[in-house]
Scaffold this active site. Structure first.
Site, PDB file in Angstrom:
ATOM      1  N   LYS A 184       7.518 -19.265   4.816  1.00  0.00           N
ATOM      2  CA  LYS A 184       7.920 -19.464   3.416  1.00  0.00           C
ATOM      3  C   LYS A 184       9.185 -20.323   3.416  1.00  0.00           C
ATOM      4  O   LYS A 184      10.278 -19.836   3.695  1.00  0.00           O
ATOM      5  CB  LYS A 184       8.203 -18.098   2.779  1.00  0.00           C
ATOM      6  CG  LYS A 184       7.943 -18.009   1.290  1.00  0.00           C
ATOM      7  CD  LYS A 184       8.832 -18.840   0.413  1.00  0.00           C
ATOM      8  CE  LYS A 184      10.211 -18.261   0.194  1.00  0.00           C
ATOM      9  NZ  LYS A 184      11.102 -19.231  -0.519  1.00  0.00           N
ATOM     10  N   GLU A 259      19.145 -13.738  10.535  1.00  0.00           N
ATOM     11  CA  GLU A 259      20.259 -14.642  10.846  1.00  0.00           C
ATOM     12  C   GLU A 259      20.927 -14.930   9.510  1.00  0.00           C
ATOM     13  O   GLU A 259      20.355 -15.612   8.665  1.00  0.00           O
ATOM     14  CB  GLU A 259      19.706 -15.892  11.533  1.00  0.00           C
ATOM     15  CG  GLU A 259      20.745 -16.608  12.346  1.00  0.00           C
ATOM     16  CD  GLU A 259      21.421 -17.702  11.567  1.00  0.00           C
ATOM     17  OE1 GLU A 259      22.463 -17.410  10.943  1.00  0.00           O
ATOM     18  OE2 GLU A 259      20.894 -18.826  11.562  1.00  0.00           O
ATOM     19  N   CYS A 293      25.848 -21.717   8.232  1.00  0.00           N
ATOM     20  CA  CYS A 293      26.241 -20.312   8.308  1.00  0.00           C
ATOM     21  C   CYS A 293      27.341 -20.095   9.337  1.00  0.00           C
ATOM     22  O   CYS A 293      28.107 -19.137   9.227  1.00  0.00           O
ATOM     23  CB  CYS A 293      25.032 -19.429   8.596  1.00  0.00           C
ATOM     24  SG  CYS A 293      24.016 -20.094   9.889  1.00  0.00           S
ATOM     25  N   GLU A 395      31.609 -15.939   1.747  1.00  0.00           N
ATOM     26  CA  GLU A 395      31.026 -17.186   2.242  1.00  0.00           C
ATOM     27  C   GLU A 395      30.886 -18.182   1.093  1.00  0.00           C
ATOM     28  O   GLU A 395      30.167 -17.923   0.130  1.00  0.00           O
ATOM     29  CB  GLU A 395      29.667 -16.900   2.872  1.00  0.00           C
ATOM     30  CG  GLU A 395      29.153 -18.087   3.651  1.00  0.00           C
ATOM     31  CD  GLU A 395      27.843 -17.805   4.371  1.00  0.00           C
ATOM     32  OE1 GLU A 395      27.004 -17.060   3.817  1.00  0.00           O
ATOM     33  OE2 GLU A 395      27.661 -18.356   5.474  1.00  0.00           O
TER      34      GLU A 395
HETATM   35  P1  ADP Z   1      20.836 -19.117  -0.295  1.00  0.00           P
HETATM   36  O1  ADP Z   1      21.714 -18.082  -0.931  1.00  0.00           O
HETATM   37  O2  ADP Z   1      21.520 -19.866   0.780  1.00  0.00           O
HETATM   38  O3  ADP Z   1      20.025 -19.931  -1.241  1.00  0.00           O
HETATM   39  P2  ADP Z   1      18.903 -17.166   0.159  1.00  0.00           P
HETATM   40  O4  ADP Z   1      19.250 -16.070   1.078  1.00  0.00           O
HETATM   41  O5  ADP Z   1      18.890 -16.931  -1.305  1.00  0.00           O
HETATM   42  O6  ADP Z   1      19.821 -18.338   0.552  1.00  0.00           O
HETATM   43  O7  ADP Z   1      17.497 -17.812   0.519  1.00  0.00           O
HETATM   44  C1  ADP Z   1      17.001 -17.952   1.811  1.00  0.00           C
HETATM   45  C2  ADP Z   1      15.504 -17.785   1.756  1.00  0.00           C
HETATM   46  O8  ADP Z   1      15.208 -16.486   1.295  1.00  0.00           O
HETATM   47  C3  ADP Z   1      14.787 -18.735   0.804  1.00  0.00           C
HETATM   48  O9  ADP Z   1      13.536 -19.112   1.382  1.00  0.00           O
HETATM   49  C4  ADP Z   1      14.577 -17.876  -0.417  1.00  0.00           C
HETATM   50  O10 ADP Z   1      13.474 -18.278  -1.202  1.00  0.00           O
HETATM   51  C5  ADP Z   1      14.303 -16.537   0.207  1.00  0.00           C
HETATM   52  N1  ADP Z   1      14.548 -15.378  -0.671  1.00  0.00           N
HETATM   53  C6  ADP Z   1      15.383 -15.287  -1.727  1.00  0.00           C
HETATM   54  N2  ADP Z   1      15.309 -14.066  -2.287  1.00  0.00           N
HETATM   55  C7  ADP Z   1      14.399 -13.356  -1.575  1.00  0.00           C
HETATM   56  C8  ADP Z   1      13.889 -12.020  -1.636  1.00  0.00           C
HETATM   57  N3  ADP Z   1      14.295 -11.157  -2.562  1.00  0.00           N
HETATM   58  N4  ADP Z   1      12.985 -11.640  -0.700  1.00  0.00           N
HETATM   59  C9  ADP Z   1      12.589 -12.486   0.262  1.00  0.00           C
HETATM   60  N5  ADP Z   1      13.018 -13.754   0.369  1.00  0.00           N
HETATM   61  C10 ADP Z   1      13.924 -14.192  -0.530  1.00  0.00           C
END
Ligand code: ADP
Length: 501
Positions: A184, A259, A293, A395
């Site tokens: 994904k 990570e 990160c 962060e």
């Molecule tokens: P950032 O804050 O850097 O955008 P995220 O942690 O929100 O990073 O996103 C990293 C990945 O996790 C993306 O592929 C995002 O679509 C996915 N993601 C965001 N929310 C969820 C969730 N509740 N469950 C699973 N995956 C998620």
């Protein structure tokens, strides 16, 4: 003279890749991804959700139990190697797309991201034939050995900061070990994951071994993390979302590796080579617009050299070229999205309210008309920061460095470790014993001494504390994608005497 590659004008279109076929989302929905330098639409992409994740997991299961289980380790390695070669051949095109989708300078996509993507597939191609069990010297007339088996169907959720590289870090060891995957990509940067899907097919991987379902985190991502049909979930992203993923996975006791975020201390001692340390500090925070990160976002500078160091840092940072990421001469492109830009601006405002001093940046730059809708931010330096301020604890994920001065080594170690994170750290010193003393004392998964942001496919990467668990790259990555099975064989040929004859 720097050359400028033109950005694309008409939007590309992508479907989901499930079971080797390119299909629309079950819902028929799509989403768009902008070019962060211009705000223009780069691509329209099928928007996967629960129904598509269900299909992809079923396809991955079928491939895992069927065709893929019959492919030899050698052939898995050959496919991975072929994939690394295809990536090398297509580097200019993939690098341009990476820059158009993410905003990182073309120089970075071309000379850092893409070579490392190819390197990771090549490195793990070599491992496919070297994943071995052991024989264990157990007592008595017994033979005990272990088998290393793939864990099965892996859900892999990746972020937007290194779209292709994060896919490579996850896919390469999983495939080398014989797993199948539902990937994904991040909704901000889905384009190259789909291009990678085409190359995966071209490299000869059977249908269903890798399935790619772009979509939003709260829908597609959450459906994948919570899916009872997967055996492992690997996630890279924020600590906040990492916790949600771990909770969702806990419901099925799915194996998890995470990570997550960081707030790395980058420490400059007075005996460091100051020019080297200044360039290292810049590499630590401005590389990839600070969207890293392991960024060295807390810059600890020894009191005695602070003024000299800051003067050089300010002077050199003033020469950073922020602008068109397709220009070979650009050092910093836009941030990935409007949300990230406003988050960074918000943190800069908070830092000033807390009493930090802006030495450089702190706002978006003035750029030519073509880039006025882009999400650019200036390289930003805050001095007079205290480690307990929010700017030093949370962060930011942008080109914003907090300079904290220190006098005493013991106090420095306490402050450096006073964070919920533990991903990485940098140390700048000419004193070899101090360098290694600090390497041991800092609670983090990666330590750089007189360098920063060094990576290699053979070297493990991952966090302590709330920066996550599990190691990517290197042979340790294979531990996350294999089960160890212990097999006992009786060699005596006699009945077990325990309950009598
Ligand atoms: P950032 O804050 O850097 O955008 P995220 O942690 O929100 O990073 O996103 C990293 C990945 O996790 C993306 O592929 C995002 O679509 C996915 N993601 C965001 N929310 C969820 C969730 N509740 N469950 C699973 N995956 C998620």
């Amino acid at each position: 003279m720097s050359s400028v590659q033109p950005a694309e004008t008409s939007p590309r279109k992508y479907q989901l890749m499930i079971d080797g076929k390119w299909v629309d989302a079950e819902s028929g929905k799509t989403f768009t991804t902008p070019n962060p330098a211009t705000g223009e639409i780069l691509a329209e992409v099928a928007e996967g959700d629960q129904a598509d994740i269900d299909k992809a997991v079923a396809a991955a299961r079928k491939a895992f139990e069927g065709k893929w289980s019959k492919v030899s380790a050698r052939d898995r390695g050959r496919m991975l190697y072929k994939l690394s070669q295809l990536i090398e051949e297509r580097t200019p095109e993939l690098a341009a797309l990476e820059t158009s989708d993410n905003g990182k300078p073309i120089k970075e996509s071309t000379y850092v991201d893409l070579p490392q993507v190819a390197e990771n597939f090549e490195y793990f191609a070599g491992w496919a034939t070297k994943i071995e069990g052991e024989t264990i010297p157990v007592p008595g007339q017994m033979f005990n050995y272990t088998l290393r088996e793939p864990v099965g169907v892996c859900g892999q959720i990746i972020p937007w900061n290194f779209p292709l590289l994060m896919a490579a870090w996850k896919l390469a060891p999983a495939l080398a070990a014989g797993n199948t995957i539902v990937l994904k990509p991040a909704e901000q940067t889905p384009v190259n994951a789909m291009e990678l899907g085409k190359l995966i097919q071209e490299a000869g991987f059977p249908d269903g071994v890798v399935n790619i379902v772009p979509g939003y985190g709260e829908t597609a991502g959450a459906a994948l993390a919570a899916h009872p049909g997967i055996d492992k979930v690997a996630f890279t992203g924020s600590t906040e979302v990492g916790k949600l993923v771990a909770k969702a996975a806990a419901e099925n006791l799915t194996k998890v590796s995470l990570e997550l975020g960081g707030k790395a201390p980058n420490i400059v001692f007075a005996d460091a080579d100051i020019e080297q340390a200044v360039s290292g500090a810049m590499m630590g925070i401005f590389f990839n617009q600070g969207q890293v990160c392991c960024a060295g976002s807390r810059l600890f500078v020894e009191e005695g050299v602070k003024d000299q160091f800051l003067e050089r840092l300010q002077a050199k940072s003033a020469n950073i070229v922020v602008g068109d990421p397709m220009d070979q001469g650009t050092h910093m492109g836009p941030q990935v999205s409007a949300e990230q830009l406003s988050r960074i601006q918000g943190y800069c405002d908070v830092a000033q309210e807390e009493g930090a001093t802006v030495l450089a940046g702190g706002k978006s730059p003035e750029l030519a008309a073509a880039f006025q809708k882009g999400y650019f931010f200036q390289p930003t330096i805050f001095s007079d920061v205290k480690n307990q301020m929010r700017i030093a604890q949370e962060e930011v994920f942008g080109p914003v460095v907090s300079v904290i001065s220190f006098k005493d080594e013991d106090d420095l170690i306490k402050q450096a470790n006073d964070t919920i994170y533990g991903l990485s750290a940098g140390i700048w010193t000419s004193n070899i014993t101090r360098a290694h003393r600090f390497a041991k004392a800092i609670h983090a998964g990666v330590i750089w001494i007189n360098t920063y942001n060094m990576f290699n496919a053979a070297s493990p990467f991952g966090g302590y504390k709330q920066s996550g668990y599990g190691r990517e790259m290197g042979k340790h990555a294979l531990d996350m994608y294999t089960h160890v099975k212990s097999v006992w064989v009786d060699l005596s040929g006699k009945p077990i005497g325990w309950f009598g004859k």
